[in-house]
Enzyme design. Structure first.
Site, PDB file in Angstrom:
ATOM      1  CD  GLU A  84       0.041  -3.223   7.601  1.00 53.75           C
ATOM      2  OE1 GLU A  84       0.154  -3.274   6.369  1.00 53.75           O
ATOM      3  OE2 GLU A  84       0.213  -2.168   8.254  1.00 53.75           O
ATOM      4  CG  HIS A  96       3.306  -1.656   5.593  1.00 58.85           C
ATOM      5  ND1 HIS A  96       2.130  -1.765   4.893  1.00 58.85           N
ATOM      6  CD2 HIS A  96       4.218  -1.148   4.728  1.00 58.85           C
ATOM      7  CE1 HIS A  96       2.313  -1.353   3.647  1.00 58.85           C
ATOM      8  NE2 HIS A  96       3.572  -0.970   3.523  1.00 58.85           N
ATOM      9  CB  CYS A 135       2.497   2.304   2.872  1.00 58.90           C
ATOM     10  SG  CYS A 135       3.919   2.128   1.766  1.00 58.90           S
TER      11      CYS A 135
END
Length: 566
Positions: A531, A529, A402
């Site tokens: 994750e 993102h 990001c």
């Protein structure tokens, strides 16, 4: 529907979220389907506008919900896909009630906390509990509800009352209450003190809820006389007092609960013994033991430099830390995250805080790879740009997420294109070279839920790129987003001519999603993102790529997978 309610007493931060997730894991291991609800008694509508220092990371769901980080624990532990409705806040409840009042739905009645707010809470819980979250059609068997905060907080009172009413309306065979409390050890005597838990349970009982189980947090295992004392004064059978003492890693918590037969007590309370199986937690046992072995042995350590602005509170990057852990374990490596405050890398800190500056640079130079996670605001941006430049020029594996991707674009434009004032309009509205700009559909007046949020599709522009290969040669990937700035489409040609390649875009082809630097061992920036979708045993492809590149194994890994072998 069967409900398991997890409440907390004495102090906050006891690990109710991990406890609730672990209960879900054990019940799932018994063959039951489980869903989760997190109740946050704060007035915010959601977690979107909260500072990471205040509340930890904001976890983003597929549907764009910005929620409490505990929902990330639920998704990772239970391998489910939750919705924004699985996070209930006071703000959401009052907003829904006030909207009904304005429409005239209450037919002129005086709108009150009881029954209108409490009814809204019960209705919300019962409707959300029925939504399947594991990809199957029918509702789950059990809904685990976590009530945030501590019992006695003034803001949680309406929720306590609503849950008391819910327990009464669904019947005792459909409701199980687990109270998480602290057993401190005071002074040199080392005696385990039960009084805080006694007071907490007394408060809970005064509010109309009686715990069926106590989950006692402590540094060391509970002594038998401590259990007996708790049982006597809290009116909970000694066999129903669970001890969640400190463990080497949180994957041990489900095993700790199973070993104390927590599932048997819960299943008996919920009248589910006849349909449940003995808990199958073989995968969890292997994961916990693997991590322990890596931690305790002389395994290869991979040093990861995490360059961010919220490094003072690791919970600000909880999902990133978990994704790194998942990737390292998949590679049989011991992770060592070196936290670097981005501002410490900046030239100004060399004079203001020379020791911190020198230490930050030494840590960066000793790292096997560099990760710049997401964030907002201009603090520390100069340091992140220096970290990206260091990784690019010294061929150190780099992953920018990001803001980290936008940083790499700014650095490349400045260093390679020679645009010294290239910047994001977030940091410099008057920059003559805006390489990162505000998204046209964003709002400049409202902060909450005005970003590009949730799961969006990224199309690979070339199959011959590292990220496409890491995603198993897929033509596209669906990942979760949370941003309001993007790479300026007008400078893409210039950047690509100079060597930076944008290998992934959105479906319009105008919004850049993934960048790579050909010829570099691993230089990847992503606008999304990754994750948030990483799972134990199923690590995020891009985090796996970073760790493989850091240990010189990426090329052989990609070649093996290109040949169809695993």
């Amino acid at each position: 529907m069967k409900y398991v309610l997890v409440t907390g007493g004495v102090v906050s931060g006891l690990g109710k979220g991990v406890t609730a997730s672990s209960i879900g894991v054990v019940l799932k291991g018994c063959g039951l389907r489980v869903t989760s609800i997190k109740i946050d008694p704060y007035l915010n509508t959601d977690a979107g506008t909260m500072s990471p220092f205040e509340h930890g990371e904001v976890f983003v769901l597929d549907d764009g919900g910005e929620v409490d980080l505990d929902l990330g624990n639920y998704e990772r532990f239970l391998d489910v896909t939750l919705t924004r409705e699985n996070n209930i806040t006071t703000g959401k409840i009052y907003k829904s009630v006030l909207e009904k009042e304005r429409r005239g739905d209450y037919l002129g009645k005086t709108v009150q906390v009881v029954p209108h707010i409490t009814d809204a809470i019960k209705d919300w819980i019962e409707s959300v509990a029925a939504i399947p979250v594991d990809g199957k059609d029918a509702p789950a068997d059990v809904c685990v509800i976590e009530l945030g905060g501590t019992v006695g907080d003034i803001e949680s009172m309406p929720f306590i009352e609503a849950l008391r009413q819910l327990s009464f309306s669904v019947g005792q065979d459909n409701f199980c209450l687990i109270h998480v409390s602290l057993i401190p050890v005071i002074g040199v005597v080392g005696e385990q003190k039960t009084k805080p838990t006694q007071h907490s349970v007394r408060e809970l009982r005064a509010l109309g809820l009686t715990p069926h189980l106590l989950a006692c947090r402590s540094a060391q295992p509970l002594l038998e006389n401590t259990k007996d004392k708790l049982s006597r004064f809290c009116h909970v059978p000694a066999g129903n007092i669970l001890n969640i003492h400190d463990v080497p890693n949180i994957w041990h918590i489900p095993l700790l609960l199973r070993n104390q037969n927590a599932h048997t007590t819960i299943l008996k309370q919920l009248d589910l013994l006849s349909i449940a199986t003995p808990p199958h937690l073989q995968e969890w046992t292997e994961m916990a033991e693997t991590y322990d072995n890596l931690t305790n042995s002389v395994s290869v350590v991979v040093r990861i430099a995490m360059v961010g602005k919220y490094v003072g509170l690791p919970d600000s990057y909880l999902s990133v830390v978990k994704a790194l852990l998942h990737a390292c374990i998949a590679c049989s490596l011991k992770p060592s995250i070196d936290w670097i405050a981005a501002s410490d890398l900046e030239d100004d800190s060399a004079t203001s805080t020379p020791e911190a500056h020198a230490s930050a640079w030494e840590t960066l130079r000793n790292a096997a790879c560099v990760l710049v996670p997401g964030g907002f605001g201009d603090r520390g941006v100069g340091g992140m740009i220096l970290a990206a430049k260091y990784a690019r020029e010294n061929k150190v594996p780099y992953l920018g997420i990001c803001l980290g991707m936008q940083i790499s674009v700014i650095e490349f434009a400045r260093s390679v294109l020679g645009l010294e004032r290239a910047d994001s309009t977030e940091f410099d509205g008057a920059t003559p070279n805006p390489v990162v700009i505000f998204m046209p559909e964003g709002s400049r007046t409202h902060m909450g839920s005005t970003m590009r949020l949730g799961s969006r599709r990224t199309l690979f522009q070339t199959p011959d790129c590292v990220t496409s290969k890491l995603y198993e040669n897929s033509e596209y990937v669906d990942e979760r987003h949370r941003h309001r700035y993007e790479v300026n489409p007008d400078v893409i040609g210039q950047l690509e001519d100079a060597g930076l390649k944008f290998v992934g875009t959105d479906e319009s082809g105008k919004r850049m999603e993934i960048l790579e630097l050909p010829g570099h061992p691993y230089y990847v920036g992503v606008q999304f993102h990754p994750e948030f979708k990483s799972r134990p045993g199923r690590p995020s492809a891009l985090f796996l790529g970073l760790i493989l590149a850091a240990t010189g194994k990426l090329e052989s890994y990609l070649n093996r997978h290109q040949n169809g072998s695993k």
